[in-house]
Design a protein around this motif. Structure first.
Motif, short mmCIF file in Angstrom:
data_model
loop_
_atom_site.label_atom_id
_atom_site.label_comp_id
_atom_site.label_asym_id
_atom_site.label_seq_id
_atom_site.Cartn_x
_atom_site.Cartn_y
_atom_site.Cartn_z
N ARG A 6 -3.30 -6.54 12.63
CA ARG A 6 -3.18 -7.99 12.42
C ARG A 6 -2.05 -8.20 11.44
NH1 ARG A 6 -5.56 -11.52 8.69
NH2 ARG A 6 -6.73 -9.79 7.80
N GLY A 7 -1.23 -9.22 11.65
CA GLY A 7 -0.18 -9.57 10.70
C GLY A 7 1.13 -8.84 10.95
N ARG A 8 2.04 -8.98 9.97
CA ARG A 8 3.36 -8.34 10.04
C ARG A 8 3.54 -7.42 8.84
NH1 ARG A 8 8.02 -11.47 9.83
NH2 ARG A 8 7.00 -12.66 8.19
N LEU A 9 4.17 -6.26 9.09
CA LEU A 9 4.34 -5.23 8.07
C LEU A 9 5.79 -4.76 8.00
CD1 LEU A 9 1.38 -2.89 9.11
CD2 LEU A 9 1.33 -4.63 7.32
N HIS A 10 6.15 -4.23 6.84
CA HIS A 10 7.42 -3.51 6.69
C HIS A 10 7.05 -2.15 6.11
CE1 HIS A 10 11.12 -2.20 4.64
NE2 HIS A 10 11.66 -2.68 5.74
N ILE A 11 7.50 -1.07 6.77
CA ILE A 11 7.16 0.28 6.34
C ILE A 11 8.41 0.98 5.84
CG2 ILE A 11 6.29 2.53 7.07
CD1 ILE A 11 4.63 1.07 9.17
N ALA A 12 8.31 1.57 4.66
CA ALA A 12 9.38 2.42 4.13
C ALA A 12 8.83 3.85 4.14
CB ALA A 12 9.76 1.99 2.71
N ASP A 13 9.35 4.66 5.04
CA ASP A 13 8.91 6.04 5.23
C ASP A 13 9.49 6.92 4.13
OD1 ASP A 13 7.82 8.30 6.38
OD2 ASP A 13 8.63 7.91 8.36
N ALA A 14 8.97 8.12 3.99
CA ALA A 14 9.52 9.10 3.04
C ALA A 14 10.97 9.36 3.41
CB ALA A 14 8.71 10.39 3.10
N PRO A 15 11.85 9.44 2.43
CA PRO A 15 13.27 9.64 2.76
C PRO A 15 13.55 11.02 3.32
CG PRO A 15 12.96 9.72 0.39
CD PRO A 15 11.64 9.34 0.99
N ALA A 16 14.49 11.07 4.24
CA ALA A 16 14.99 12.34 4.74
C ALA A 16 16.19 12.69 3.86
CB ALA A 16 15.41 12.22 6.20
N GLN A 28 8.15 12.28 8.93
CA GLN A 28 8.19 13.35 7.95
C GLN A 28 7.09 13.13 6.92
OE1 GLN A 28 12.10 14.33 6.50
NE2 GLN A 28 11.36 14.21 4.41
N ALA A 29 6.39 14.19 6.56
CA ALA A 29 5.32 14.08 5.56
C ALA A 29 5.89 13.62 4.22
CB ALA A 29 4.62 15.42 5.38
N GLY A 30 5.14 12.78 3.54
CA GLY A 30 5.56 12.30 2.23
C GLY A 30 4.92 10.95 1.94
N TRP A 31 5.37 10.33 0.86
CA TRP A 31 4.82 9.04 0.45
C TRP A 31 5.49 7.92 1.23
CZ3 TRP A 31 0.62 8.51 -2.45
CH2 TRP A 31 0.19 9.64 -3.14
N ILE A 32 4.65 7.01 1.76
CA ILE A 32 5.17 5.84 2.47
C ILE A 32 4.69 4.59 1.73
CG2 ILE A 32 5.23 7.01 4.70
CD1 ILE A 32 2.70 5.45 5.48
N ALA A 33 5.42 3.51 1.93
CA ALA A 33 5.04 2.21 1.36
C ALA A 33 4.91 1.23 2.51
CB ALA A 33 6.10 1.73 0.37
N ILE A 34 3.76 0.56 2.58
CA ILE A 34 3.50 -0.42 3.63
C ILE A 34 3.39 -1.79 2.95
CG2 ILE A 34 1.96 -1.12 5.49
CD1 ILE A 34 0.95 1.83 5.55
N LEU A 57 0.86 -1.18 0.00
CA LEU A 57 0.00 0.00 0.00
C LEU A 57 0.90 1.23 0.00
CD1 LEU A 57 -2.76 1.46 0.41
CD2 LEU A 57 -2.35 1.24 2.87
N ARG A 58 0.73 2.08 -1.00
CA ARG A 58 1.47 3.34 -1.05
C ARG A 58 0.48 4.46 -0.82
NH1 ARG A 58 6.44 2.05 -3.06
NH2 ARG A 58 6.52 0.15 -4.29
N ARG A 59 0.82 5.35 0.11
CA ARG A 59 -0.08 6.46 0.42
C ARG A 59 0.70 7.64 0.93
NH1 ARG A 59 -3.79 6.10 5.53
NH2 ARG A 59 -3.42 8.30 5.37
N HIS A 60 0.11 8.80 0.78
CA HIS A 60 0.73 10.01 1.32
C HIS A 60 0.35 10.10 2.79
CE1 HIS A 60 1.56 14.23 2.13
NE2 HIS A 60 2.46 14.09 1.17
#
Length: 117
Positions: free
Chosen positions: A32-42, A65-71, A18-21
């Motif tokens: 529920r479950g396990r996730l890996h989050i990639a936050d917006a880069p600094a 930090q505000a920006g696009w994240i990937a879950i 899931l990619r969202r701002h």
């Protein structure tokens, strides 16, 4: 205007992303479950330094930090995102998204009619 809390729940199958701002301060919870989050880069100079985190069921992550994240779902998962919205801009953003969705639906109907003629 007062700040408003907005909560969204999303289910992902294992392997889905899931990619969202996300606004700064948004809280992502692995309900529920396990996730890996990639936050917006600094950014440090010309180099982007991505922030990543792994979440197990019941754990939470706060977006720095505000920006696009990937879950990414490492297993079947349910995600709860809690955002504190304030003022006119979030309402305007929601209105624009709803209008764009309506236009997309309208164009699909027009295209179907054109192809079926």
């Amino acid at each position: 205007m007062m700040a408003q809390q907005c909560t969204t729940t999303t289910r992902l199958a294992q392997g889905q992303c899931l990619r969202r701002h996300a606004c700064r301060g948004t809280i992502v919870v692995a309900a529920r479950g396990r996730l890996h989050i990639a936050d917006a880069p600094a950014w440090m100079g010309e180099h982007g330094l991505p922030e990543t985190a792994g979440l197990h069921e019941g754990e939470a992550y706060m977006v720095a930090q505000a920006g696009w994240i990937a879950i990414h779902a490492l297993s079947d998962a349910e995600i709860v995102c809690v955002t504190h919205e304030a003022g006119l801009w979030p309402m305007l953003s929601r209105w624009c998204r709803a209008t764009a969705d309506g236009l997309r639906r309208g164009w699909r109907i027009v295209a179907r009619r054109a192809w079926s003629s």
